[in-house]
Design a protein around this motif. Structure first.
Motif, PDB file in Angstrom:
ATOM      1  N   VAL A  58      39.575  29.785 -27.776  1.00 44.26           N
ATOM      2  CA  VAL A  58      39.318  29.113 -26.508  1.00 44.26           C
ATOM      3  C   VAL A  58      39.341  30.112 -25.357  1.00 44.26           C
ATOM      4  O   VAL A  58      39.889  31.208 -25.472  1.00 44.26           O
ATOM      5  CB  VAL A  58      40.362  28.001 -26.233  1.00 44.26           C
ATOM      6  N   MET A  59      38.733  29.699 -24.255  1.00 48.33           N
ATOM      7  CA  MET A  59      38.852  30.427 -22.999  1.00 48.33           C
ATOM      8  C   MET A  59      39.482  29.467 -22.003  1.00 48.33           C
ATOM      9  O   MET A  59      38.995  28.355 -21.814  1.00 48.33           O
ATOM     10  CB  MET A  59      37.503  30.896 -22.463  1.00 48.33           C
ATOM     11  N   LEU A  60      40.567  29.899 -21.388  1.00 47.59           N
ATOM     12  CA  LEU A  60      41.231  29.075 -20.395  1.00 47.59           C
ATOM     13  C   LEU A  60      40.448  29.123 -19.089  1.00 47.59           C
ATOM     14  O   LEU A  60      39.617  30.007 -18.876  1.00 47.59           O
ATOM     15  CB  LEU A  60      42.665  29.556 -20.186  1.00 47.59           C
ATOM     16  N   THR A  61      40.730  28.203 -18.192  1.00 47.22           N
ATOM     17  CA  THR A  61      40.019  28.178 -16.914  1.00 47.22           C
ATOM     18  C   THR A  61      40.313  29.412 -16.075  1.00 47.22           C
ATOM     19  O   THR A  61      39.561  29.724 -15.156  1.00 47.22           O
ATOM     20  CB  THR A  61      40.379  26.912 -16.114  1.00 47.22           C
ATOM     21  N   SER A  62      41.385  30.126 -16.391  1.00 44.62           N
ATOM     22  CA  SER A  62      41.715  31.356 -15.678  1.00 44.62           C
ATOM     23  C   SER A  62      40.960  32.555 -16.232  1.00 44.62           C
ATOM     24  O   SER A  62      41.052  33.655 -15.692  1.00 44.62           O
ATOM     25  CB  SER A  62      43.212  31.616 -15.751  1.00 44.62           C
ATOM     26  N   GLY A  63      40.227  32.360 -17.340  1.00 41.96           N
ATOM     27  CA  GLY A  63      39.455  33.445 -17.926  1.00 41.96           C
ATOM     28  C   GLY A  63      40.159  34.136 -19.074  1.00 41.96           C
ATOM     29  O   GLY A  63      39.630  35.087 -19.637  1.00 41.96           O
ATOM     30  N   THR A  85      52.400  34.399 -27.229  1.00 43.87           N
ATOM     31  CA  THR A  85      51.918  33.025 -27.139  1.00 43.87           C
ATOM     32  C   THR A  85      52.323  32.448 -25.796  1.00 43.87           C
ATOM     33  O   THR A  85      53.467  32.591 -25.386  1.00 43.87           O
ATOM     34  CB  THR A  85      52.523  32.170 -28.276  1.00 43.87           C
ATOM     35  N   ILE A  86      51.374  31.815 -25.123  1.00 44.15           N
ATOM     36  CA  ILE A  86      51.671  31.181 -23.845  1.00 44.15           C
ATOM     37  C   ILE A  86      51.505  29.678 -23.997  1.00 44.15           C
ATOM     38  O   ILE A  86      50.729  29.200 -24.825  1.00 44.15           O
ATOM     39  CB  ILE A  86      50.781  31.726 -22.700  1.00 44.15           C
ATOM     40  N   ARG A  87      52.233  28.965 -23.198  1.00 42.17           N
ATOM     41  CA  ARG A  87      52.187  27.508 -23.203  1.00 42.17           C
ATOM     42  C   ARG A  87      51.389  27.061 -21.984  1.00 42.17           C
ATOM     43  O   ARG A  87      51.736  27.403 -20.850  1.00 42.17           O
ATOM     44  CB  ARG A  87      53.623  26.991 -23.136  1.00 42.17           C
ATOM     45  N   VAL A  88      50.321  26.316 -22.210  1.00 39.99           N
ATOM     46  CA  VAL A  88      49.448  25.889 -21.117  1.00 39.99           C
ATOM     47  C   VAL A  88      49.172  24.395 -21.242  1.00 39.99           C
ATOM     48  O   VAL A  88      49.292  23.810 -22.318  1.00 39.99           O
ATOM     49  CB  VAL A  88      48.101  26.659 -21.125  1.00 39.99           C
ATOM     50  N   ALA A  89      48.806  23.807 -20.135  1.00 39.33           N
ATOM     51  CA  ALA A  89      48.365  22.412 -20.156  1.00 39.33           C
ATOM     52  C   ALA A  89      47.034  22.337 -20.888  1.00 39.33           C
ATOM     53  O   ALA A  89      46.214  23.252 -20.805  1.00 39.33           O
ATOM     54  CB  ALA A  89      48.221  21.885 -18.733  1.00 39.33           C
ATOM     55  N   ARG A  90      46.836  21.255 -21.609  1.00 35.35           N
ATOM     56  CA  ARG A  90      45.589  21.078 -22.343  1.00 35.35           C
ATOM     57  C   ARG A  90      44.388  21.105 -21.401  1.00 35.35           C
ATOM     58  O   ARG A  90      43.302  21.553 -21.776  1.00 35.35           O
ATOM     59  CB  ARG A  90      45.636  19.743 -23.081  1.00 35.35           C
ATOM     60  N   GLY A  91      44.573  20.651 -20.183  1.00 37.45           N
ATOM     61  CA  GLY A  91      43.509  20.656 -19.195  1.00 37.45           C
ATOM     62  C   GLY A  91      43.113  22.048 -18.739  1.00 37.45           C
ATOM     63  O   GLY A  91      42.088  22.225 -18.084  1.00 37.45           O
ATOM     64  N   ALA A  92      43.915  23.060 -19.055  1.00 38.35           N
ATOM     65  CA  ALA A  92      43.599  24.432 -18.669  1.00 38.35           C
ATOM     66  C   ALA A  92      42.591  25.076 -19.603  1.00 38.35           C
ATOM     67  O   ALA A  92      42.088  26.156 -19.317  1.00 38.35           O
ATOM     68  CB  ALA A  92      44.880  25.276 -18.634  1.00 38.35           C
TER      69      ALA A  92
END
Length: 117
Positions: A58-63, A85-92
């Motif tokens: 995946v690519m997060l919205t932050s790039g 490993t980072i924890r992010v909101a699914r919406g990210a």
């Protein structure tokens, strides 16, 4: 023959409604060209985020690029480097990256940077 004693035809109702019809037409045009496509994109993004699976690139919205390692209802853990490993909101999650998308962004095999025009 024409009856010369008849009053000229006048449409005051049309003259009053014409500006309103113009505004309604303009609003409809804006809705068709702007609002409707944006709603479709939001619906597609929400569908993609809800159908994520472990192992997806995946690519997060932050790039930031990474691999989904665990999924929760609202949280995803994404591995961005080996052991990190980072924890992010699914919406990210902005998009699922396909294997053929990576081929365009990787440097050339001989170590040289790709030529830009």
């Amino acid at each position: 023959m024409r009856n010369s004693g008849a009053p000229p035809v006048d449409f005051p109702l049309v003259q009053e409604i014409l500006p309103v019809l113009t505004l309604v037409g303009f609003a409809l045009l804006l809705w068709l060209l702007l609002v409707r496509p944006q709603t479709r994109r939001q619906r597609e993004l929400a569908h993609m985020q809800s159908t994520l699976e472990v192992g997806d690139e995946v690519m997060l919205t932050s790039g930031v690029y990474g691999t989904v390692r665990t999924l929760d209802e609202t949280v995803a853990q994404v591995e961005i480097a080996q052991g990190v490993t980072i924890r992010v909101a699914r919406g990210a999650v902005g998009q699922v990256v396909r294997a053929d998308d990576d081929a365009d962004t990787e440097p050339a095999a001989d170590g040289e940077a790709p030529e830009e025009n």
